[in-house]
Design an enzyme around this catalytic site. Sequence first.
Site, PDB file in Angstrom:
ATOM      1  CE1 TYR A 131      -3.090   2.941   0.392  1.00 32.56           C
ATOM      2  CE2 TYR A 131      -2.538   3.227   2.685  1.00 32.56           C
ATOM      3  CZ  TYR A 131      -3.193   3.728   1.429  1.00 32.56           C
ATOM      4  OH  TYR A 131      -3.940   4.716   1.335  1.00 32.56           O
ATOM      5  CG  ASP A 172      -3.859   2.065  -3.790  1.00 33.84           C
ATOM      6  OD1 ASP A 172      -3.132   2.692  -4.760  1.00 33.84           O
ATOM      7  OD2 ASP A 172      -4.500   2.736  -2.972  1.00 33.84           O
TER       8      ASP A 172
END
Lengths: 282, 282
Positions: A131, A172
Amino acid sequence: MELISHTLVMGRLNSSTAFYGSKVPQAMKVATFNANSMRVRLPIILDWIGREAPDILFLQETKVQDKDFPVNAVEEAGYHAVFRGQKSYNGVAILSKSPLDDVKTQLSVEGVDEARFVSGRIGDIHVINAYVPQGFEAGSDKFRFKLAWLEHLLGYITANYDPSSQLLVAGDFNVALTDMDLYDPDGFRGEVGFHPDEQAMIEGFFNWGLVDIFRKHIREGNQYTFWDYRIPSGFKRNMGWRIDYILGTASQAERSRSVWIDREARAMEKPSDHTFLVVEFD
Amino acid sequence: MELISHTLVMGRLNSSTAFYGSKVPQAMKVATFNANSMRVRLPIILDWIGREAPDILFLQETKVQDKDFPVNAVEEAGYHAVFRGQKSYNGVAILSKSPLDDVKTQLSVEGVDEARFVSGRIGDIHVINAYVPQGFEAGSDKFRFKLAWLEHLLGYITANYDPSSQLLVAGDFNVALTDMDLYDPDGFRGEVGFHPDEQAMIEGFFNWGLVDIFRKHIREGNQYTFWDYRIPSGFKRNMGWRIDYILGTASQAERSRSVWIDREARAMEKPSDHTFLVVEFD
DNA sequence: GTGAGCTCAG
DNA sequence: CTGAGCTCAC
């Protein structure tokens, strides 16, 4: 399918199993999803893994401390879970049908140890869930931290893996790569999330040997995985960004059969601002 | 039933209606409910009025500003609504099948004008909805304000109504009257909510001519309308308080046929800490 | 325990 | 717009 796990290779497998000791990869389905709260999105996640039966699901922004991670619900759904969370922000998890070995949950950058990284191994498949920091604003301290974090992740990968290995890096990345990858490239050019310095960092991952598996299969634009909540009817108007990725080394890209983005998951109750990106492997 | 409303008496009623111009009261059902958020409890309220079809429903702690009151949902359910709310705290409303006339929404005490009072009239029936201050702690400033508010309400009633009139005063009084009316009288004796000064104030209402219609019909204890959320399994263990009332002048007490507390409403999704108290009139 | 509304972050 | 977590009140 079940991946041939380390423990199986170590001898716990009964002799009737076809691939005992084999290195031949088996078909599998892998997905990544920025949940934006594990607790709020748990019904969506349970529903999704019930329907799609992925072998591995990478989750980001779980926003839940480890003591509050819904382990039981996940296990009742037939999945193992490894996770690392913190209060309010960040948090990552990997759900998998087969248990994950060699789990690592720390990637400290500049002394900052946020919950943005989990890695492990299932059989011969190495996986990393990332992330990447959002970066706030081009030129800001947070932006520099984002670049440093990406650099550190790449350094960690080059130091610990080989391009010839079976490696997946999903998550992400908070970076759109080309004009095809966001709804208003001219409006955002040079801004955070669509900045040449960020893109150059991602190119570094490609140069090392990782492949953007979505882009290998799908050449069209307007294919997004994230729609900012703050844009009115942003999803309906498809004003989104492709910032979630499943990257794979050459061997993984090679055996990837298909890729798709699940826009249906956005029609459910309390959708996340991201949705599921899926890759199926032969 | 429909109460003979002011507008009907004024001539809009067609000649086939039995009670045209009459003062004879008709059967009606009246309920009071501390909603603890109109918005959160709207499904429960709509469900309840759909099933029970009360003629009048008094609501307290709506916790919603007037601009956000769900007028449409209430009207779609076939009810008129008058309300006065404020941000975060307090807030009162009256829902009724027939429209309310002579609406008043202000009862300022010591310059403090909180949203705790609505009154009106339906035909010959005068109604007052009250949300009495909770009082925090015996002896505190808030406690004195509670007593002052009760005193002011009684003064307002004696100045504006007659004991011989048809008057209902309903709401959350935040006072239990006797040892029958709370689960641990000895534990709370002299505390806020079960303090002689508060009880003396309520006696003043009775002395003027109002009757506790629940107690007129039901002599048993352990009949509560409120269970503190903070007591573990407090509802299941029936550790509650009877602090919500429907008071009526003699004529109203006289024609009251039955009274009941709806414990079922506490089995619904997201129950309030209070429940519905109901009186049916002949 | 629960709700509102605030701040912070995305 | 949304979520977390905080304060406040009940």
